[in-house]
Scaffold this active site. Structure first.
Site, PDB file in Angstrom:
ATOM      1  N   HIS A 196       0.863  -1.183   0.000  1.00  0.00           N
ATOM      2  CA  HIS A 196       0.000   0.000   0.000  1.00  0.00           C
ATOM      3  C   HIS A 196       0.900   1.233   0.000  1.00  0.00           C
ATOM      4  O   HIS A 196       1.646   1.463   0.959  1.00  0.00           O
ATOM      5  CB  HIS A 196      -0.915   0.017   1.231  1.00  0.00           C
ATOM      6  CG  HIS A 196      -1.996  -1.017   1.165  1.00  0.00           C
ATOM      7  ND1 HIS A 196      -2.448  -1.709   2.267  1.00  0.00           N
ATOM      8  CD2 HIS A 196      -2.723  -1.463   0.105  1.00  0.00           C
ATOM      9  CE1 HIS A 196      -3.413  -2.542   1.885  1.00  0.00           C
ATOM     10  NE2 HIS A 196      -3.600  -2.425   0.586  1.00  0.00           N
ATOM     11  N   HIS A 226       2.483  -3.358   7.220  1.00  0.00           N
ATOM     12  CA  HIS A 226       1.494  -2.337   6.884  1.00  0.00           C
ATOM     13  C   HIS A 226       1.471  -1.270   7.980  1.00  0.00           C
ATOM     14  O   HIS A 226       2.214  -1.332   8.942  1.00  0.00           O
ATOM     15  CB  HIS A 226       0.090  -2.961   6.781  1.00  0.00           C
ATOM     16  CG  HIS A 226      -0.120  -3.793   5.566  1.00  0.00           C
ATOM     17  ND1 HIS A 226      -0.896  -3.389   4.506  1.00  0.00           N
ATOM     18  CD2 HIS A 226       0.343  -5.030   5.237  1.00  0.00           C
ATOM     19  CE1 HIS A 226      -0.904  -4.333   3.579  1.00  0.00           C
ATOM     20  NE2 HIS A 226      -0.164  -5.345   3.990  1.00  0.00           N
ATOM     21  N   GLU A 235       1.070  -4.529  11.521  1.00  0.00           N
ATOM     22  CA  GLU A 235       0.495  -3.190  11.333  1.00  0.00           C
ATOM     23  C   GLU A 235       1.179  -2.219  12.287  1.00  0.00           C
ATOM     24  O   GLU A 235       0.952  -2.249  13.494  1.00  0.00           O
ATOM     25  CB  GLU A 235      -1.013  -3.223  11.615  1.00  0.00           C
ATOM     26  CG  GLU A 235      -1.857  -3.763  10.474  1.00  0.00           C
ATOM     27  CD  GLU A 235      -2.222  -2.688   9.439  1.00  0.00           C
ATOM     28  OE1 GLU A 235      -1.846  -1.512   9.641  1.00  0.00           O
ATOM     29  OE2 GLU A 235      -2.876  -3.030   8.445  1.00  0.00           O
TER      30      GLU A 235
HETATM   31 ZN   LIG Z   1      -1.947  -1.586   4.275  1.00  0.00          ZN
END
Ligand SMILES: [Zn+2]
Length: 257
Positions: A74, A171, A226
């Site tokens: 991302h 992430h 994350e």
């Molecule tokens: Zn992500």
């Protein structure tokens, strides 16, 4: 925050020799990330983003077990790229830290999105919904068909080539350790090391996600790390997070499943 540049010279010669550099070392379309050049990542097999940017990775050690770490799928989550580059730098600086098996690190899977600070790739596809998992449905910008995007296929080729026994996908900014597949105990260990709470359910459906494919479909223990920061990892947190990534690999010797 000032960052030291990580150049090719940072890589010990034997490491460079061990990596099969199959393409040009510094393609002109490469982009610097937070003052560090992703172009310093030594292996380029010819995979490129939609926008033509090289997709690179580094390899440390050899044999089993194999841990794959990748970040920046991302583009709007630079903190993960930041951490992956720090991890690369740490491994290059201390190759003995990989005393068994192999660690593969792909620090920036979506360079086109990264440059625009967008989640999607240059065709507006969410790469983390584009994997050929049973639950792919094309919703949430999952692409016209599974693995339609070159960046997705780059990650799939890493899976085919290295057959990782563990995977960490980095992430941000949810601040937790999520897992797919047989990775509950590994997630707990990484949670303790990182200080980020374990979270089995991220709270929304993720059809065609990497975790669905690698973790639940292929059965490879898969961690979604994350981070809490989105733009840049707090320098104070970096050593702890680098240790967390190393633990994901070293823990492979213990029955963490
Ligand atoms: Zn992500």
């Amino acid at each position: 925050v000032r960052r030291r540049a990580l150049g090719l010279s940072a890589w010990p010669p034997f490491l460079l020799a061990a990596c099969s550099v199959a393409g040009p070392k510094d393609p002109p379309s490469d982009i610097p990330v937070l003052g560090i050049s992703v172009g310093a990542t030594p292996v380029f097999d010819g995979d490129r983003s939609v926008g033509g940017r090289p997709l690179r990775y580094g390899v440390f050690g050899s044999g089993l077990p194999v841990t794959l770490v990748f970040a920046g799928i991302h583009g709007s989550e630079p903190a993960g790229v930041d951490l992956a580059l720090r991890f690369l730098e740490s491994l290059a600086g201390d190759p003995r830290s990989v005393d068994r098996g192999t660690i593969v690190v792909a620090p920036l899977v979506n360079p086109d999105g990264y440059e625009r600070r967008e989640r999607w790739n240059a065709r507006g596809v969410d790469l983390n919904r584009n994997f050929p998992a049973w639950n792919w449905d094309g919703s949430a910008r999952g692409g016209p068909f599974p693995a339609s995007e070159p960046e997705t296929r780059f990650v799939l080729r890493l899976l085919e080539r290295f057959r990782p026994t563990r995977i960490v996908s980095v992430h941000a900014p949810l601040g937790c350790v999520n897992w797919d597949g047989p990775a509950r105990r590994l997630a707990r260990a990484l949670s303790q090391e990182s200080g980020l709470p374990p979270r089995e359910d991220i709270g929304y459906p993720t059809p065609g996600s990497f975790g669905s494919y690698a973790g639940r479909q292929l059965g490879v223990p898969t961690i979604t790390l994350e981070l809490s920061d989105r733009d840049l990892v707090d320098p104070e947190d970096l050593p702890r997070l680098v240790r967390t990534l190393l633990l994901a690999h070293r823990g492979a010797r213990a029955p963490l499943l």
